[in-house]
Scaffold this active site. Structure first.
Site, short mmCIF file in Angstrom:
data_model
loop_
_atom_site.label_atom_id
_atom_site.label_comp_id
_atom_site.label_asym_id
_atom_site.label_seq_id
_atom_site.Cartn_x
_atom_site.Cartn_y
_atom_site.Cartn_z
N HIS A 203 105.86 -46.14 62.01
CA HIS A 203 104.54 -45.75 61.54
C HIS A 203 103.92 -46.83 60.65
O HIS A 203 102.74 -47.13 60.75
CB HIS A 203 104.66 -44.45 60.71
CG HIS A 203 104.19 -43.27 61.47
ND1 HIS A 203 104.95 -42.15 61.66
CD2 HIS A 203 103.03 -43.05 62.11
CE1 HIS A 203 104.27 -41.29 62.38
NE2 HIS A 203 103.10 -41.81 62.67
N GLU A 429 108.11 -46.09 81.44
CA GLU A 429 108.71 -45.96 80.10
C GLU A 429 110.21 -45.71 80.19
O GLU A 429 110.89 -45.62 79.17
CB GLU A 429 108.06 -44.80 79.35
CG GLU A 429 106.57 -44.97 79.17
CD GLU A 429 105.95 -43.86 78.34
OE1 GLU A 429 105.66 -44.08 77.17
OE2 GLU A 429 105.76 -42.75 78.89
N ASP A 453 108.52 -46.91 74.41
CA ASP A 453 109.57 -46.04 74.93
C ASP A 453 110.52 -46.78 75.86
O ASP A 453 111.72 -46.51 75.86
CB ASP A 453 108.94 -44.84 75.67
CG ASP A 453 108.58 -43.73 74.69
OD1 ASP A 453 109.43 -43.42 73.84
OD2 ASP A 453 107.46 -43.22 74.75
N CYS A 500 100.76 -51.22 77.75
CA CYS A 500 99.97 -50.54 76.70
C CYS A 500 100.83 -50.19 75.49
O CYS A 500 100.36 -49.51 74.59
CB CYS A 500 99.30 -49.29 77.26
SG CYS A 500 100.46 -48.05 77.83
C1 PEP Z 1 104.81 -46.52 74.79
O1 PEP Z 1 105.80 -45.77 74.84
O2 PEP Z 1 104.88 -47.76 74.76
C2 PEP Z 1 103.47 -45.94 74.76
C3 PEP Z 1 102.39 -46.69 74.88
O3 PEP Z 1 103.38 -44.60 74.55
P1 PEP Z 1 103.56 -43.94 73.09
O4 PEP Z 1 103.73 -45.02 72.09
O5 PEP Z 1 102.34 -43.12 72.88
O6 PEP Z 1 104.80 -43.12 73.32
MG MG Z 2 105.54 -43.68 75.24
#
Ligand code: PEP
Ligand code: MG
Length: 569
Positions: A203, A429, A453, A500
């Site tokens: 965070h 992921e 992830d 992403c």
């Molecule tokens: C990720 O897992 O990289 C992702 C973009 O999704 P989140 O961070 O929302 O789990």
């Molecule tokens: Mg994710």
């Protein structure tokens, strides 16, 4: 001359300023005196005399006032913040208002326990509960302890715990920050942040990125740096230089300032120096975030995290409410690319109305697309809302599912998306999805790699665990290899593959990802300019060389070093 320390080497060094190294998170340079969070709140040590019956109502009222004051203070800060910061502050304020936590404290006061002890015991009850529920609740435990400290401090007049508000712009050094402390940082007073713990997906890191606050995490030897000493923090190199040469330090600050001014000139669209186009998109959660991303020159939205708008809600939002929210985002980017992700509830993002509360191992449980199995109609209603928002705004959003493990899941999801005239894709992921990217692409039109992830599942390390942050480092060569496999599958199929996860926000890693064959990058709006500008300084062949070298490196530190050498040559 300088010495480098990654451990707890004694300070200062006789040979020059000591340079502590960690994991770079947010680029930028900060120079200033060290400040540290206020010392720990003194909690009651036990042995208190039970309260007379007559004194109990007044003690309970005192507790209520203290808890309300804490909640209101946090809510006010939430109202003044935006995005993830606002969300984190509201969550912590909600914890201070939580009826179960307050009820547990009040019950104890009713039986004669003083308010400070009652607060501490009630909080411990919830810490034990969340801990027994498993990894998912790790951040909640931090919240409960944070709220406990704030209420006890309020009751005892100890002053508010957490981050100080120094008169002179300062560099904050800490073990790690409670989510509410990170979210409440004032970047005009705290100009840089270094933590001993934490990873690039914590965070603290996510909020620092949103604030554009130069930040380094997992720094060894930080404990030995006294408050008041001047440090130079370099968020691109991942270093903290203790007591630097003043002239050199000013030079670095000025160079960074000029680089930041140059970034202001970035207006997209992004391309490498030799004209290879790469979309640089933004991760957003609502209309306000999307409008901020337009200002930051994002070419579109690469990840609309739909679940974030519904955290803390006890019931599923109506189709109309969902459609109105999505339409705001589509409108901000009319005629441009918007990738919406269906609800990614569960594990680190629990939704009361969609996730099972009692899973022993939530990160491996019913989360992401899997929640559709237990909630008939939930996914369909969300897709209906997306289709309605698309109709109203005349857009054709891309829609992707999180946590897809098999080609069969991708096929079923793609059918439901296409039936509504939308463009289907899936997130990568889970290692099985990366390994079977070719098969997934038989069913969907695009892939988007969630490196946050994917690293946690590849390295079998909780993405929120500060102790395992070295494993979930996005420069892990095994992670990069899976990115490469996925990108190559996209190239064979002639379909786009984006990233992403937080990896896309690191300008140097972004070049490596492009070298691996990634076609779009999606990151926090505050990182768009840095990523887009950096891409413009290198040609594709150099990115490819850096990518090959990073994949072949033995560990993240070496991968980062070799890529830096090639890309900045
Ligand atoms: C990720 O897992 O990289 C992702 C973009 O999704 P989140 O961070 O929302 O789990
Ligand atoms: Mg994710």
């Amino acid at each position: 001359m300088s010495t480098t320390s990654t451990g707890t080497a004694p300070l200062p060094s006789a040979t020059g300023p000591t340079v502590l190294t960690g994991t770079p998170v947010v680029p930028g340079v900060a120079l200033g005196p060290v400040v540290r969070p206020a010392g720990a709140v003194q909690l009651p040590t036990g042995g208190q005399v039970p309260l007379d019956e007559a004194a109990r109502p007044e003690e309970k009222a005192r507790f209520v006032v203290a808890a309300d004051t804490v909640a209101e203070r946090l809510s006010e800060r939430a109202a003044a913040a935006t995005g993830v910061s606002a969300e984190v502050l509201s969550t912590t304020a909600g914890m201070a208002r939580d009826r179960a936590l307050r009820g547990a404290a009040e019950q104890r006061i009713d039986t004669g326990t003083p308010a400070t002890v009652a607060t501490t015991e009630a909080a411990q009850q919830f810490v034990d509960l969340f801990t027994s529920l498993g990894g998912l609740m790790a951040e909640r435990v931090t919240d409960v302890r944070d709220v406990r400290d704030r209420i006890v401090a309020q009751l005892t007049g100890q002053g508010e715990p957490g981050v100080p508000s120094p008169e002179v712009p300062s560099v904050l050094l800490a073990d790690d920050l409670a989510p509410a402390d990170a979210a409440g940082l004032d970047p005009t007073r705290i100009v840089g942040l270094a933590t001993r713990l934490g990873g690039t997906t914590s965070h603290t890191a996510i909020i620092a990125r949103q604030l554009g606050l130069p930040c380094v995490v997992a720094v060894g030897g930080l404990d030995d740096v006294p408050s008041g000493v001047t440090v130079l923090l370099d968020g691109e190199q991942g270093t903290v230089t203790v007591d630097p040469d003043p002239e050199q330090a000013e030079g670095r600050v000025e160079a960074a300032r000029l680089a930041a001014v140059a970034l202001e000139g970035y207006a997209g669209p992004a391309q490498t120096r030799d004209g290879h186009a790469v979309q640089v998109l933004a991760n957003v959660q609502d209309g306000a975030g999307a409008r901020a991303a337009v200002e930051a020159h994002a070419e579109g939205v690469g990840l609309l995290r739909t679940e974030l708008a519904f955290l803390g809600r006890s019931a599923e939002p109506s189709v109309e409410e969902q459609a109105a929210g999505y339409a705001e985002v589509f409108e901000a980017f009319t005629g441009r690319k918007v990738v919406l992700r269906t609800l990614d509830a569960g594990s680190d993002k629990p939704l009361t109305f969609a996730t099972a509360p009692d899973e022993p191992n939530p990160a491996l449980g019913v989360r992401g697309l899997r929640i559709a199995r237990q909630n008939p109609g939930l996914l369909e209603r969300q897709l209906d809302a997306v289709a309605e928002a698309a109709r109203r705004t005349g857009s054709t959003p891309w829609v992707m599912a999180p946590m897809v493990a098999t080609p069969a899941e991708a096929a079923e999801f793609a059918d439901a998306v296409r039936a509504r005239g939308l463009v289907p894709g899936v997130m990568i992921e889970i290692p099985s999805a990366a390994l079977h990217a070719d098969r997934l692409l038989e069913h969907v039109d695009f892939l988007s790699i969630g490196t946050n992830d994917l690293s946690q599942y590849t390295l079998a390390a909780d993405r929120l665990s500060a102790d395992l942050a070295d494993l979930t480092d996005p420069w892990q060569p095994a992670l990069l290899l899976l990115v490469q496999l996925t990108a190559q599958a996209g190239q064979r199929a002639g379909k786009p593959v984006g990233v992403c996860g937080e990896a896309a926000a690191d300008p140097l890693l972004a070049c490596v990802l492009v070298g691996l064959g990634i076609t779009s990058l999606s990151c926090a709006a505050s990182a768009v300019r840095g990523v887009g500008s950096r891409l413009g300084t290198v040609d594709l062949a150099t990115c490819q060389r850096a990518a090959e070298a990073a994949v072949a490196a033995p560990d993240p530190r070496a991968a980062r070093a070799v890529a830096r050498e090639i890309l900045l040559a």
